[in-house]
Design an enzyme around this catalytic site. Structure first.
Site, mmCIF file in Angstrom:
data_model
loop_
_atom_site.group_PDB
_atom_site.id
_atom_site.type_symbol
_atom_site.label_atom_id
_atom_site.label_comp_id
_atom_site.label_asym_id
_atom_site.label_seq_id
_atom_site.Cartn_x
_atom_site.Cartn_y
_atom_site.Cartn_z
ATOM 1 C CD GLU A 98 0.148 -1.387 3.046
ATOM 2 O OE1 GLU A 98 0.532 -1.503 4.227
ATOM 3 O OE2 GLU A 98 0.089 -2.340 2.240
ATOM 4 C CB CYS B 47 15.721 -9.109 0.431
ATOM 5 S SG CYS B 47 15.531 -9.375 -1.334
ATOM 6 C CD GLU C 73 15.253 -7.393 6.901
ATOM 7 O OE1 GLU C 73 15.406 -7.345 5.665
ATOM 8 O OE2 GLU C 73 14.297 -7.970 7.452
#
Length: 753
Positions: free
Chosen positions: A390, A495, A595
């Site tokens: 979104e 990633c 992360e």
């Protein structure tokens, strides 16, 4: 239902009623009836409509003339009064009814008969008087100039003398223009669809209504139509460099989601039956259109996500590689065949599509991740529900527009928007057979558990923590260039970004040079040509990065380079974080365990290669790791002992080409088949195997019936001679009973023990 197949039973119009069915919305139902009617030589019109509940469609072809004169008895000798032959027109009895039921519009045929002959030429019908798109735009311009309808008609007839329209038609067009509706349809839209090539000379339609708003309201794609959501809940898509609102994303309602799934399920039956070569040609056209609009896609990605234009361009190219790979599905989607597995019996396997599949995408790759998902799924014969992030859905909408232009049938690709409610609906819907996910740890674990519980095939690609081990013998300049590009490129929001560097031996000389290289990077808005590093996608992400940096400092890390307070002239409100380097990192620090997803590089030291490998293997993530060395023995040991899905040797951790899979491991991935959904894993994930065993031979009438072991499918003649387990001499008459079966020779029977 395939209208062309239903209508093509006979070359001449048969005045058949349209095939009944269910439709996503009222407009799709009306379009379905109208297009079918044109193939049968009649025209439909709306007789009655309650927009949210029911619509009644009738025939607009006219009818028979009824004679109003009373019959006269000629023998009576009376002089009948002279009157004209009756000219009253009896309406055609044809009638279809569309009713809304449980969110879908259901079509039923109330009366499918007609009382007139079919039209030979559709241009004979009065509706052919409607204006073309070009004439509508001229009407708009002349109306703004103050011309009256009759004056407008007079000028239009100068260029089109055959124009049959009346001032009333001009008034109707003006009314629609006042409402802001520029997509005034011409009568040709009710004709049966023809090829794109045949209509390439026609003028293009104006921008869709959702693009005409400011800010644009991102639509759903349901059943081949871009539909504005009825939801009142929406979020703003913000340019991370300027904080300007780019668009608004309404959250798809559950009713709209069910309509999207229904549309995909309905399209699946015809799409799976489409020859694989036909699907292949559509994919060829799709990749051609992506190349044509690659600059538009890259600019949209930069505007919504923040990465530089060159990074955005590279992202589209990586996704395009998978589309090109999908073009070869005709050669990949083959089964296996074993001839004569036993006497006269063959066995073979075929790969079949699953049905409706779904994909849930992250915000860091708004084009590449969708292109990693739906092209392979669709090329295999599945239909697809795509839920883009979104935060940056624009690239997915643009790809969907290109897919429609390439020839994707209605319902093959659908797009919905939302957060938790839509994700839960995807996990729980029984019609969705497979789900691919890329995102955070918590969301990925939740989705895998919930979707797997409902029997779905699931790929969940989650958190990534990537490492680089630098040996003392590594080439310094080449290694530093790779570390800077892999650690800070795309703002660290990818990633495969290297977030932790482990130097074997003394790291001081390496760290000093690393800081120099990082300082040379230019931080600017992604649309600027000199930008090496753009902003992160949102303020929340920036706060998360800064919090982890401060957490590392508070835990004892040394701040070698601080990029938290960087200011970019002209973009002071942007979410910018410059290159940041933290040294003296320990494996118990929060910044190491979590992360970061930002331009932050953590530096550690190890005394030996063995210690460095152990540091990497102790981390819960297993996404990727690289080693930089000139020693073949060290590289080989690293390759064997490292616990990571993606391994680089003197190279950064790059996403694999489509021929291979994205092989994350440990807590970076949950699922049965590796992600990247290309190559063999993609084909296996989006298809299921069916094994067929067949026997074709003549069966003589006198052969009787033989009972064989159906599990082994072994013919008795092929068995070696063995001693019987039970000798017939040991059996009494009570132990043996004849089982008489009806065969061609009634004298034969089979004994069973």
């Amino acid at each position: 239902m395939d209208i062309q197949g239903y209508a093509g039973l006979c070359d001449t119009p048969q005045m058949l009623p349209p095939p009944p069915g269910s439709f996503v919305d009222r407009e799709e139902l009306i379009e379905h009836v109208g297009e079918f009617a044109m193939t049968q030589g009649y025209v439909v019109t709306i007789k009655q409509s309650k927009k949210d509940r029911v619509v009644i469609l009738g025939c607009d072809r006219g009818g028979v003339y009824r004679n109003r004169r009373k019959p006269v008895d000629e023998t009576s000798g009376e002089n009948p009064r002279k009157r004209k032959t009756g000219s009253r027109l009896t309406n055609c009895p044809f009638e279809c009814v569309g009713k809304k039921d449980d969110g879908l519009w259901v079509l039923t045929v109330k009366n499918g008969s007609h009382n007139h002959e079919p039209l030979k030429d559709i241009s004979e019908h009065p509706s052919a008087r409607r204006f073309t798109e070009t004439e509508v735009m001229l009407i708009k311009e002349m109306t703004e100039a103050g011309l009256k309808p009759r004056q407008i008609l007079k000028r239009l007839r100068q260029s089109n003398p055959e124009l049959l329209s009346t001032p009333k038609h001009v008034y109707n067009v003006k009314a629609k223009l006042r409402q802001g509706n520029l997509t005034v349809k011409r009568f040709k839209t009710l004709r049966p669809r023809t090829s794109t090539v045949a209509n390439s000379h026609l003028p293009t339609t104006s921008e869709p209504s959702w693009r005409q708003r400011y800010p644009p309201r991102v639509p759903n794609l349901i059943g081949g139509r871009f539909v504005d959501s009825q939801s009142s809940a929406s979020i703003d898509v913000v340019n991370p460099a300027t904080q300007q609102v780019v668009s608004q994303v309404p959250f798809t309602t559950l009713e709209e989601f069910r309509a999207a799934v229904f549309s995909a399920k309905r399209a699946f039956q015809s799409w799976r039956s489409t020859p694989v070569t036909a699907r292949q040609r559509i994919m060829f056209k799709f990749q051609e259109l992506i190349r044509r609009d690659i600059d538009k896609l890259a600019f949209n990605i930069t505007t919504e996500q923040g990465k530089t234009l060159k990074d955005a361009y590279s992202e589209v190219l990586r996704g395009l590689e998978v589309v090109e790979h999908a073009c070869g599905m005709a050669s990949l989607q083959k089964g296996e065949f074993a001839s004569n597995v036993t006497n006269g019996i063959d066995t073979y396997s075929i790969r079949e599509p699953l049905g409706v599949c779904a994909g849930i995408c992250p915000c860091n790759y708004p084009a590449m991740i969708p292109l990693w998902m739906f092209p392979i799924a669709v090329a295999c014969g599945n239909t697809f529900i795509l839920k883009p992030s979104e935060k940056d859905p624009g690239a997915s909408i643009m790809l969907a527009e290109l897919a429609k232009e390439a020839g994707f049938p209605n319902g093959v690709l659908n797009i919905v928007h939302g957060a938790n409610d839509i994700i839960n609906a995807i996990c729980d819907d029984d019609d969705i057979k497979a789900v691919s996910f890329v995102g955070s740890d918590s969301a990925g674990r939740f989705l895998y558990a919930r979707a797997s519980a409902s029997g779905k095939c699931v790929q969940s690609n989650m958190g990534a923590k990537n490492f680089a081990i630098v040996m003392p013998d590594a080439h310094m300049d080449a290694t530093l260039n790779v570390l800077v590009a892999a650690g800070f490129g795309a703002g660290g929001q990818r990633c495969m970004a290297i977030s932790t560097v482990i130097f074997v031996g003394d790291s001081n000389a390496w760290e000093d040079r690393l800081v120099e290289h990082a300082k040379s990077l230019k931080v600017n808005a992604g649309t600027e040509s000199d930008a090496d590093l753009g902003p992160v996608i949102g303020k929340q992400e920036k706060d998360h990065i800064c919090r982890l940096i401060q957490s590392g400092i508070d835990s004892g890390a040394r701040l070698a380079l601080d990029g938290r307070n960087i200011l970019v002239p002209g973009y002071e409100l942007g979410n910018f974080v410059g290159p940041t380097i933290l040294s003296d990192i320990r494996d118990d620090m929060e910044c190491y365990k979590e992360e970061i997803s930002g331009p932050v590089l953590l530096c550690m030291e190890a005394e030996s290669l063995e210690e460095a490998i152990n540091i990497v293997n102790r981390n819960k993530y297993g996404n990727g790791a690289s080693i930089f060395t000139t020693s073949g023995a060290a590289a080989r040991r690293f390759q064997i002992e490292i616990e990571a899905g993606q391994v680089g040797i003197n190279a950064p951790i790059a996403a694999p080409l489509p021929f291979y899979s994205y092989t994350g491991s440990k807590t970076s991935f949950l699922g049965d088949l590796n992600f990247h959904v290309a190559g063999k894993s993609g084909l296996q994930f989006y298809t299921q195997t069916k094994t067929v065993t067949q026997q074709w031979k003549d069966f003589p009438c006198s052969s009787g019936i033989s009972f064989v072991n159906e599990d082994s499918m072994v013919n008795e003649e092929s068995l070696p001679n063995e001693e019987p387990l039970l000798n017939e001499e040991h059996l009494t008459n009570e132990e043996v009973e004849p089982l008489v079966l009806s065969t061609c020779d009634e004298s034969e029977h089979i004994q069973t023990v």
